[in-house]
Enzyme design. Structure first.
Site, PDB file in Angstrom:
ATOM      1  N   MET A  49       0.837  -1.198   0.000  1.00 23.72           N
ATOM      2  CA  MET A  49       0.000   0.000   0.000  1.00 23.72           C
ATOM      3  C   MET A  49       0.877   1.254   0.000  1.00 23.72           C
ATOM      4  SD  MET A  49      -3.516  -0.762   2.037  1.00 23.72           S
ATOM      5  CE  MET A  49      -2.892  -0.622   3.707  1.00 23.72           C
ATOM      6  N   HIS A  56       9.491  -3.650   3.299  1.00 23.79           N
ATOM      7  CA  HIS A  56       9.029  -3.927   1.937  1.00 23.79           C
ATOM      8  C   HIS A  56      10.204  -4.316   1.039  1.00 23.79           C
ATOM      9  CE1 HIS A  56       5.769  -1.024   3.255  1.00 23.79           C
ATOM     10  NE2 HIS A  56       5.066  -2.056   2.843  1.00 23.79           N
ATOM     11  N   GLU A 167       5.882 -11.454   7.659  1.00 24.69           N
ATOM     12  CA  GLU A 167       5.320 -12.169   8.806  1.00 24.69           C
ATOM     13  C   GLU A 167       4.841 -11.226   9.913  1.00 24.69           C
ATOM     14  OE1 GLU A 167       8.393 -14.967   9.851  1.00 24.69           O
ATOM     15  OE2 GLU A 167       7.556 -16.488   8.508  1.00 24.69           O
ATOM     16  N   ASP A 169       2.480  -9.128   9.585  1.00 26.63           N
ATOM     17  CA  ASP A 169       1.028  -9.275   9.451  1.00 26.63           C
ATOM     18  C   ASP A 169       0.688 -10.767   9.500  1.00 26.63           C
ATOM     19  OD1 ASP A 169       0.100  -6.434   8.848  1.00 26.63           O
ATOM     20  OD2 ASP A 169       1.708  -6.715   7.389  1.00 26.63           O
TER      21      ASP A 169
END
Length: 305
Positions: A49, A56, A167, A169
């Site tokens: 997002m 990321h 991981e 989330d």
């Protein structure tokens, strides 16, 4: 003809300077993916997002190690936000994100509009029971249905061989694995370990929204989870839960929304440590209006944390 020329020229400069191609059209990306597949290329996909950080980049780096082509998406999905103000607050930093991606294996950057992802309203309702009835699902009803809507739609467009998820989330990862199975999708879900700041705070796009004082307090979350591993070695689950909640709540900047000790596969809360060989502690904490999540593995296949 003139417009096509300038479109081609823009794409050339984007590819040259950013070492990647920016695509806004779902149809165009889908066609490119089909061509890559036909050429025998392994496609790795990292959905995000935006407001990118080193967490990321770790996903993208991992994708680059095992895939021929890496595609990254940036899309703030409205269907997974319960609170409209949370959606409004979510950071949007496209130019910074593109600069970060320039040094990664990302070759195609997909930045669609809402209409590209949802040309028609998505009315699908997924059944993840019992995975979505606890923790995040309890406090953010409908959140995981929105996640499943957007991720399945992105998979449909990108057609990846492998998709990479962090991981941090933890519950979302379980939901996406369940969705892949339910939809019988031919791709591999690849988990990547949590990336942390030097002070232990789990990297998150939301960290950028913390005030200076909140940022100083936030590492207490991870520190407490790590210390709870030692505490858990000689105490019950209930006592461990209380230890974590009390220690974090002792800081005036932080408030625990939930802390659950769960089976790592079913995500169902545990009463005793010996109920499962895979035990995970999952937490959500508010720092003001900013919501932070983290987790720690207490036990996996009889190995203590």
């Amino acid at each position: 003809m003139c417009s096509n020329y300038f479109f081609t020229l823009r794409r050339f400069f984007e590819s040259y300077f950013f070492n990647m191609e920016l695509i806004e059209s779902a149809e165009e990306l889908h066609l490119l993916s089909k061509q890559l597949r036909a050429a025998g290329k392994v496609i790795g996909f990292v959905p995000t997002m935006g407001a990118l950080h080193q967490g990321h980049l770790a996903l993208i780096t991992q994708a680059g190690k095992t895939c021929d082509t890496v595609i990254v998406s940036i899309f703030v999905n409205p269907t997974q936000f319960n609170d409209p103000k949370d959606l409004e607050r979510y950071p949007r930093t496209l130019e910074q994100d593109r600069a970060l991606l320039a040094s990664t294996p990302c070759e195609l950057l997909f930045v669609p509009s809402v209409n590209e992802i949802y040309p028609e309203p998505d009315s699908r309702v997924f059944d993840f029971d019992p995975l979505d009835k606890v923790m995040e699902g309890q406090f953010r009803p409908g959140h995981f249905n929105g996640v499943a809507q957007v991720v399945s739609r992105l998979f449909e467009i990108v057609q990846p061989h492998k998709a990479f998820f962090g991981e941090k989330d933890f519950q979302q990862l379980a939901i996406i694995r369940s969705m892949r199975q339910q939809l019988n999708l031919d791709l591999e879900i690849v988990p990547v370990p949590i990336v942390r700041e030097t002070d232990g705070l789990a990297m998150s796009s939301r960290n950028a929204s913390l005030t200076g004082q909140q940022r100083k307090s936030a590492p207490l979350i991870a520190d407490t989870l790590f210390k709870s591993c030692n505490f858990a070695a000689s105490n019950s689950i209930d006592a461990t839960r209380q230890f974590v909640v009390d220690r974090i709540n002792s800081n005036a900047d932080l408030e625990v929304e939930y802390f659950e000790v769960v089976d790592g596969l079913s995500l169902q809360p545990l009463v005793n440590w010996d109920e499962s060989d895979y035990v995970v502690g999952c937490i959500a904490v508010f720092a003001g209006k900013i919501r932070l999540i983290d987790n720690v593995v207490y036990k996996i296949q009889n190995h203590e944390c």
